[in-house]
Design an enzyme around this catalytic site. Structure first.
Site, PDB file in Angstrom:
ATOM      1  N   GLN A  12       1.108 -10.036  -6.380  1.00 30.39           N
ATOM      2  CA  GLN A  12       0.747 -11.243  -6.469  1.00 30.39           C
ATOM      3  C   GLN A  12       1.471 -12.063  -7.438  1.00 30.39           C
ATOM      4  O   GLN A  12       1.196 -13.232  -7.463  1.00 30.39           O
ATOM      5  CB  GLN A  12      -0.760 -11.332  -7.072  1.00 30.39           C
ATOM      6  CG  GLN A  12      -1.746 -10.620  -6.171  1.00 30.39           C
ATOM      7  CD  GLN A  12      -1.861 -11.418  -4.890  1.00 30.39           C
ATOM      8  OE1 GLN A  12      -1.790 -12.470  -4.875  1.00 30.39           O
ATOM      9  NE2 GLN A  12      -2.699 -10.818  -3.828  1.00 30.39           N
ATOM     10  N   CYS A  35      -9.317  -6.850   1.340  1.00 31.94           N
ATOM     11  CA  CYS A  35      -9.628  -5.390   1.695  1.00 31.94           C
ATOM     12  C   CYS A  35     -11.185  -5.140   1.609  1.00 31.94           C
ATOM     13  O   CYS A  35     -11.664  -4.137   2.083  1.00 31.94           O
ATOM     14  CB  CYS A  35      -8.800  -4.484   0.891  1.00 31.94           C
ATOM     15  SG  CYS A  35      -7.062  -5.160   0.665  1.00 31.94           S
ATOM     16  N   THR A  45       0.798  -1.198   0.029  1.00 33.32           N
ATOM     17  CA  THR A  45       0.081   0.087   0.059  1.00 33.32           C
ATOM     18  C   THR A  45       0.855   1.190   0.028  1.00 33.32           C
ATOM     19  O   THR A  45       0.778   2.063  -0.861  1.00 33.32           O
ATOM     20  CB  THR A  45      -0.958  -0.125   1.294  1.00 33.32           C
ATOM     21  OG1 THR A  45      -1.804  -1.267   1.128  1.00 33.32           O
ATOM     22  CG2 THR A  45      -1.867   1.183   1.254  1.00 33.32           C
TER      23      THR A  45
HETATM   24  C1  LIG Z   1      -2.220  -6.526  -5.950  1.00 27.61           C
HETATM   25  C2  LIG Z   1      -2.251  -6.023  -4.681  1.00 27.61           C
HETATM   26  N1  LIG Z   1      -1.882  -4.703  -4.194  1.00 27.61           N
HETATM   27  C3  LIG Z   1      -1.426  -4.112  -2.862  1.00 27.61           C
HETATM   28  C4  LIG Z   1      -2.019  -4.890  -1.888  1.00 27.61           C
HETATM   29  C5  LIG Z   1      -1.485  -4.384  -0.521  1.00 27.61           C
HETATM   30  O1  LIG Z   1      -0.683  -4.985   0.216  1.00 27.61           O
HETATM   31  P1  LIG Z   1      -0.262  -4.550   1.800  1.00 27.61           P
HETATM   32  O2  LIG Z   1      -1.041  -5.310   2.529  1.00 27.61           O
HETATM   33  O3  LIG Z   1       1.308  -5.139   1.641  1.00 27.61           O
HETATM   34  O4  LIG Z   1      -0.325  -3.261   1.868  1.00 27.61           O
HETATM   35  C6  LIG Z   1      -2.478  -6.180  -1.943  1.00 27.61           C
HETATM   36  C7  LIG Z   1      -2.974  -7.003  -0.789  1.00 27.61           C
HETATM   37  O5  LIG Z   1      -4.072  -7.375  -0.809  1.00 27.61           O
HETATM   38  C8  LIG Z   1      -2.429  -6.722  -3.285  1.00 27.61           C
HETATM   39  O6  LIG Z   1      -3.121  -7.975  -3.553  1.00 27.61           O
END
Ligand SMILES: Cc1ncc(COP(=O)(O)O)c(C=O)c1O
Length: 402
Positions: free
Chosen positions: A198, A344, A74
């Site tokens: 991913q 999320c 994020t």
């Molecule tokens: C494609 C993708 N981007 C970003 C994130 C966010 O990741 P993080 O939990 O490390 O902030 C996720 C998590 O679900 C994700 O799958």
């Protein structure tokens, strides 16, 4: 005896590999120094961070100086997009067109919300490229969206809900060719960012092969700890820091480094590289077995997104006349963890923006279930899941009078 618990939600997070945990452990209580401190405690922690940086650089085949550790994807996505936009608008170069950014309709919310914020504040103009029903963005659609004012393209490597793999190498090549033409016209260079969260477990993430200027990764999706990740930033790429405070990470980030998290992230990347082929094959074999059985044994099921171009651990099913939430809860009662969309958006009853983007209607979207396997998934677990799923679907359809 406790209830059997089966985890089939590896896209949302993964357990920490015991080898990763062993590498992290000393950095909580024994080697707890702040890497910014000049004394021996600080140097010890600092050395561990630099070792992890070298492991990350080996993984992405870049210079260690191009790795900025963050709190996860994020933050990395916010940093790449806001940082590139602000760097552009801060340039003192006479006439300043509003920077234009191209992304896609089905990115993770932390990319979409970041873009929306820039748009609302009048900082940047955004184009959201459409996604065809197979879940794969077309290079031509990105190319057609390019304007003189385009400064950034941000496309995820593999989608977190439907697992489809995006043509990152091809987009990278297209942008490179466009940049050659733009240089002659004195137009701003288009930077290329990919959210590879991913993809890291399964796909080639060497930055020169992809042709990216920024790449986002997160530790907790690759059997590492939560709260750690990185942004790869190609040398000489214009970017502004988005946090104010200390000058950590080459002055690009503020905040004391999460040393155990970073150590764990480095260890997890090294294992991902070493075991990629094995993990890929195993997940694919198990996922295809599950596909085949579910499509054969349950009526009214189809797959969301391309069957071929998707990461090997992802299955996203669409069940007719059943609510995803109902299936999730029914399975949970039997100790099985799956998802109806991205973690999320759990608890949010709006249809998934990813499924909407690929043209799945609202009703169908509510009957969707994401099942993501991992390196600890066994065939017995998959068999138990399929059996339970069949029972749950029959029961729910019966209740719904279908
Ligand atoms: C494609 C993708 N981007 C970003 C994130 C966010 O990741 P993080 O939990 O490390 O902030 C996720 C998590 O679900 C994700 O799958």
């Amino acid at each position: 005896m406790g209830k059997k618990k089966i985890y089939l939600d590896y896209a949302s997070t993964t357990p920490v590999d015991p080898r990763v945990f062993a590498a992290m452990k000393p950095y909580f209580s024994q080697k707890f120094g702040n890497p910014s401190s000049l004394h021996s405690f600080g140097r010890e922690a600092g050395d561990a961070v630099e070792y992890a940086r070298r492991l990350a650089a080996d993984f992405f085949r870049c210079d260690p100086l191009e790795i900025v550790f963050t709190s996860g994807a994020t933050e990395s996505n916010n940093f790449a997009i806001k940082g590139a936009a602000i760097a552009f608008t801060s340039r003192k170069n006479g006439k300043k067109a509003k920077p234009h950014i191209i992304t896609t309709q089905f990115e993770h919310s932390c990319v979409l919300e970041t873009c929306k914020k820039l748009e609302e504040r009048g900082i940047a103009e955004i184009t959201y490229a459409k996604i065809p029903s197979d879940g794969i963005v077309r290079v031509e659609d990105i190319k057609k969206s390019i304007k003189d004012s385009t400064i950034l393209v941000s496309v995820m490597y593999a989608n977190n809900e439907i697992g489809t793999i995006q043509p990152i190498k091809e987009i990278g090549k297209m942008i490179k060719a466009e940049n050659t033409k733009r240089e002659k016209k004195n137009l701003p260079k288009i930077l290329f960012h990919t959210d590879a969260v991913q993809a890291v477990n399964y796909l080639d993430c060497k930055v020169d092969n992809l042709g990216v200027d920024f790449l986002t990764a997160s530790a907790h999706k690759i059997y590492g700890p939560k709260g750690a990740g990185c942004l790869y930033i190609r040398k000489n790429t214009p970017i502004r820091r988005i946090q104010d405070g200390g000058g950590h990470e080459f002055g690009l980030r503020a905040g004391t480094l999460n040393v155990p998290g970073i150590v764990g992230f480095g260890a997890a990347l090294a294992l991902a590289e070493k075991e990629r082929k094995k993990n890929y094959k195993m997940a694919e074999k198990m996922r295809d077995y599950m596909f085949a059985r579910i499509l054969k044994e349950v009526k009214g099921v189809k797959l969301n997104g391309s069957k071929i171009k998707r990461i090997p651990n992802n299955a996203n099913f669409n069940f007719r006349d059943v609510e995803g939430e109902g299936m999730l809860l029914g399975l949970d009662m039997k100790g099985i963890a799956v998802s109806t969309g991205s973690a999320c958006s759990a608890g949010d009853l709006r249809p998934s923006h990813v499924l909407t983007a690929i043209g799945v209607n609202e009703e169908e979207s509510h009957g969707s279930l994401r099942v993501t396997l991992g390196k600890y998934t066994t065939k017995q677990e998959v068999d138990y899941f399929i059996q339970t799923l069949k029972e749950v679907v029959v029961r729910l359809r019966k209740i719904a009078g279908k």
